[in-house]
Design an enzyme around this catalytic site. Structure first.
Site, PDB file in Angstrom:
ATOM      1  N   GLY A 188     -59.289 -71.530 -13.004  1.00  0.00           N
ATOM      2  CA  GLY A 188     -58.809 -72.058 -11.725  1.00  0.00           C
ATOM      3  C   GLY A 188     -59.170 -73.502 -11.429  1.00  0.00           C
ATOM      4  O   GLY A 188     -58.491 -74.177 -10.657  1.00  0.00           O
ATOM      5  N   ASP A 248     -62.891 -73.673  -8.445  1.00  0.00           N
ATOM      6  CA  ASP A 248     -61.769 -73.869  -7.537  1.00  0.00           C
ATOM      7  C   ASP A 248     -62.106 -73.412  -6.124  1.00  0.00           C
ATOM      8  O   ASP A 248     -61.843 -74.102  -5.150  1.00  0.00           O
ATOM      9  CB  ASP A 248     -60.510 -73.152  -8.069  1.00  0.00           C
ATOM     10  CG  ASP A 248     -60.766 -71.690  -8.462  1.00  0.00           C
ATOM     11  OD1 ASP A 248     -61.914 -71.217  -8.367  1.00  0.00           O
ATOM     12  OD2 ASP A 248     -59.796 -71.023  -8.864  1.00  0.00           O
ATOM     13  N   ASP A 293     -65.644 -67.689  -2.795  1.00  0.00           N
ATOM     14  CA  ASP A 293     -65.164 -66.548  -2.010  1.00  0.00           C
ATOM     15  C   ASP A 293     -66.344 -65.615  -1.729  1.00  0.00           C
ATOM     16  O   ASP A 293     -67.003 -65.741  -0.700  1.00  0.00           O
ATOM     17  CB  ASP A 293     -64.034 -65.875  -2.789  1.00  0.00           C
ATOM     18  CG  ASP A 293     -63.472 -64.638  -2.100  1.00  0.00           C
ATOM     19  OD1 ASP A 293     -63.823 -64.395  -0.940  1.00  0.00           O
ATOM     20  OD2 ASP A 293     -62.686 -63.909  -2.719  1.00  0.00           O
ATOM     21  N   LYS A 338     -63.857 -70.215   1.329  1.00  0.00           N
ATOM     22  CA  LYS A 338     -63.236 -69.299   2.297  1.00  0.00           C
ATOM     23  C   LYS A 338     -64.157 -69.029   3.466  1.00  0.00           C
ATOM     24  O   LYS A 338     -65.372 -68.947   3.300  1.00  0.00           O
ATOM     25  CB  LYS A 338     -62.903 -67.972   1.616  1.00  0.00           C
ATOM     26  CG  LYS A 338     -61.572 -68.008   0.943  1.00  0.00           C
ATOM     27  CD  LYS A 338     -61.105 -66.628   0.574  1.00  0.00           C
ATOM     28  CE  LYS A 338     -60.082 -66.781  -0.538  1.00  0.00           C
ATOM     29  NZ  LYS A 338     -59.605 -65.502  -1.028  1.00  0.00           N
ATOM     30  N   PHE A 386     -55.666 -65.192   0.895  1.00  0.00           N
ATOM     31  CA  PHE A 386     -55.505 -65.367  -0.539  1.00  0.00           C
ATOM     32  C   PHE A 386     -54.567 -66.542  -0.777  1.00  0.00           C
ATOM     33  O   PHE A 386     -53.449 -66.574  -0.273  1.00  0.00           O
ATOM     34  CB  PHE A 386     -54.948 -64.091  -1.178  1.00  0.00           C
ATOM     35  CG  PHE A 386     -55.002 -64.144  -2.673  1.00  0.00           C
ATOM     36  CD1 PHE A 386     -56.191 -63.910  -3.349  1.00  0.00           C
ATOM     37  CD2 PHE A 386     -53.870 -64.482  -3.412  1.00  0.00           C
ATOM     38  CE1 PHE A 386     -56.258 -63.991  -4.736  1.00  0.00           C
ATOM     39  CE2 PHE A 386     -53.933 -64.563  -4.796  1.00  0.00           C
ATOM     40  CZ  PHE A 386     -55.121 -64.324  -5.460  1.00  0.00           C
ATOM     41  N   VAL A 387     -55.038 -67.531  -1.523  1.00  0.00           N
ATOM     42  CA  VAL A 387     -54.255 -68.750  -1.730  1.00  0.00           C
ATOM     43  C   VAL A 387     -53.968 -68.961  -3.221  1.00  0.00           C
ATOM     44  O   VAL A 387     -54.714 -68.490  -4.079  1.00  0.00           O
ATOM     45  CB  VAL A 387     -54.976 -69.991  -1.162  1.00  0.00           C
ATOM     46  CG1 VAL A 387     -55.069 -69.921   0.348  1.00  0.00           C
ATOM     47  CG2 VAL A 387     -56.372 -70.160  -1.774  1.00  0.00           C
ATOM     48  N   ASP A 392     -54.433 -68.927  -9.120  1.00  0.00           N
ATOM     49  CA  ASP A 392     -53.339 -68.061  -9.535  1.00  0.00           C
ATOM     50  C   ASP A 392     -53.296 -66.752  -8.768  1.00  0.00           C
ATOM     51  O   ASP A 392     -54.273 -66.336  -8.156  1.00  0.00           O
ATOM     52  CB  ASP A 392     -53.493 -67.708 -11.018  1.00  0.00           C
ATOM     53  CG  ASP A 392     -54.593 -66.660 -11.249  1.00  0.00           C
ATOM     54  OD1 ASP A 392     -55.737 -66.921 -10.844  1.00  0.00           O
ATOM     55  OD2 ASP A 392     -54.290 -65.574 -11.785  1.00  0.00           O
ATOM     56  N   ARG A 409     -50.245 -71.362 -10.753  1.00  0.00           N
ATOM     57  CA  ARG A 409     -51.276 -72.399 -10.896  1.00  0.00           C
ATOM     58  C   ARG A 409     -50.683 -73.802 -10.830  1.00  0.00           C
ATOM     59  O   ARG A 409     -51.355 -74.755 -10.478  1.00  0.00           O
ATOM     60  CB  ARG A 409     -51.997 -72.252 -12.236  1.00  0.00           C
ATOM     61  CG  ARG A 409     -52.835 -70.983 -12.365  1.00  0.00           C
ATOM     62  CD  ARG A 409     -53.771 -71.110 -13.557  1.00  0.00           C
ATOM     63  NE  ARG A 409     -54.307 -69.832 -14.003  1.00  0.00           N
ATOM     64  CZ  ARG A 409     -55.378 -69.243 -13.480  1.00  0.00           C
ATOM     65  NH1 ARG A 409     -56.029 -69.800 -12.484  1.00  0.00           N
ATOM     66  NH2 ARG A 409     -55.810 -68.095 -13.952  1.00  0.00           N
TER      67      ARG A 409
HETATM   68  P1  IMP Z   1     -66.264 -65.403  -5.957  1.00  0.00           P
HETATM   69  O1  IMP Z   1     -67.074 -65.057  -7.161  1.00  0.00           O
HETATM   70  O2  IMP Z   1     -65.877 -64.178  -5.188  1.00  0.00           O
HETATM   71  O3  IMP Z   1     -66.850 -66.477  -5.083  1.00  0.00           O
HETATM   72  O4  IMP Z   1     -64.833 -65.830  -6.449  1.00  0.00           O
HETATM   73  C1  IMP Z   1     -64.566 -66.996  -7.031  1.00  0.00           C
HETATM   74  C2  IMP Z   1     -63.405 -66.844  -7.994  1.00  0.00           C
HETATM   75  O5  IMP Z   1     -62.433 -65.887  -7.564  1.00  0.00           O
HETATM   76  C3  IMP Z   1     -62.694 -68.156  -8.055  1.00  0.00           C
HETATM   77  O6  IMP Z   1     -63.153 -68.883  -9.149  1.00  0.00           O
HETATM   78  C4  IMP Z   1     -61.237 -67.771  -8.206  1.00  0.00           C
HETATM   79  O7  IMP Z   1     -60.908 -67.723  -9.568  1.00  0.00           O
HETATM   80  C5  IMP Z   1     -61.116 -66.402  -7.649  1.00  0.00           C
HETATM   81  N1  IMP Z   1     -60.527 -66.434  -6.281  1.00  0.00           N
HETATM   82  C6  IMP Z   1     -61.190 -66.239  -5.122  1.00  0.00           C
HETATM   83  N2  IMP Z   1     -60.365 -66.344  -4.070  1.00  0.00           N
HETATM   84  C7  IMP Z   1     -59.138 -66.615  -4.584  1.00  0.00           C
HETATM   85  C8  IMP Z   1     -57.848 -66.861  -3.966  1.00  0.00           C
HETATM   86  O8  IMP Z   1     -57.653 -66.861  -2.741  1.00  0.00           O
HETATM   87  N3  IMP Z   1     -56.829 -67.112  -4.823  1.00  0.00           N
HETATM   88  C9  IMP Z   1     -56.970 -67.135  -6.181  1.00  0.00           C
HETATM   89  N4  IMP Z   1     -58.160 -66.936  -6.784  1.00  0.00           N
HETATM   90  C10 IMP Z   1     -59.239 -66.666  -5.988  1.00  0.00           C
HETATM   91 MG    MG Z   2     -62.154 -68.822 -11.038  1.00  0.00          MG
END
Ligand code: IMP
Ligand code: MG
Length: 196
Positions: free
Chosen positions: A52, A111, A114, A142, A163-164, A170, A176
């Site tokens: 991402g 990217d 979350d 987020k 969700f973006v 993606d 992407r």
């Molecule tokens: P985390 O580990 O939950 O913080 O998630 C981070 C990873 O989840 C990012 O590197 C993204 O690849 C993916 N991700 C989280 N939210 C989104 C979204 O809204 N759209 C697309 N990919 C996301």
């Molecule tokens: Mg990622």
């Protein structure tokens, strides 16, 4: 592809100018951490998290006037058509990095922040190799309590908990290449998820 877009959340021009500002801030901070050596001699390694972050990183590094190495790592938490994190899977994570990072300044790039699980896991693993410093940078964060628990150093934009896709992000492997950060129509997500 265009007809799947629900709303443009952040347009390409705003993204571009924010990335320039981030690059200025990162450069200034790194220069001040290399007080004893000229900034250009600072051993600096950028660690982008695939996939991402690729577009973000490609744009950011061209505004960083510093000598650097790039070490890509691969992590997956949203396999297939999921729009909620399924837990972090570290693929080919740190195998390209030297076992000791002593003296090296690291900047981990992703990217979006979350749940924070990805950056938590990756930074834990990197810290074991004892870098001189470790900073983290995300294009998007987020608006979720979990995202705010992770102490990220640089954030491009704070966004609502939606969700973006686009600008590297993606859904089920697609979108992407969209130049803006957008949300998808709910029926587009539902259609793909129904297909399984
Ligand atoms: P985390 O580990 O939950 O913080 O998630 C981070 C990873 O989840 C990012 O590197 C993204 O690849 C993916 N991700 C989280 N939210 C989104 C979204 O809204 N759209 C697309 N990919 C996301
Ligand atoms: Mg990622």
């Amino acid at each position: 592809m265009q007809t799947d877009i629900h709303q443009v959340l952040i347009g390409r021009r705003r993204i571009a100018s924010r990335i320039q500002a981030l690059a200025r801030q990162i450069t200034a901070d790194l220069r001040s951490s290399g007080q004893r050596a000229p900034a250009d001699d600072l051993p600096l390694t950028l660690v982008p998290i695939l996939t991402g972050s690729i577009i973000f990183v490609a744009d950011l590094i061209r505004h960083l006037p510093l000598r650097m190495r790039l070490n890509l790592i691969s992590v997956s938490s949203y396999p297939g058509a999921s729009t909620r994190s399924q837990g972090v899977r570290l693929r080919r994570a740190l195998e390209n990095l030297p076992p000791s990072l002593a003296g090296t300044h690291l900047l981990v790039l992703d990217d979006i922040l979350d749940t924070g699980r990805t950056l938590t896991r990756v930074t834990q693993l990197l810290q074991r190799r004892q870098p001189a410093s470790l900073r983290t940078c995300v294009l998007l964060r987020k608006d979720r309590p979990t995202a705010h628990n992770f102490p990220v150093n640089y954030v491009g934009f704070d966004i609502p908990d939606a969700f973006v896709v686009g600008f590297g992000l993606d859904f089920n492997g697609h979108y992407r290449n969209l130049p803006d950060i957008v949300t998808l129509k709910p029926q587009v997500i539902a259609r793909v998820q129904r297909r399984g």
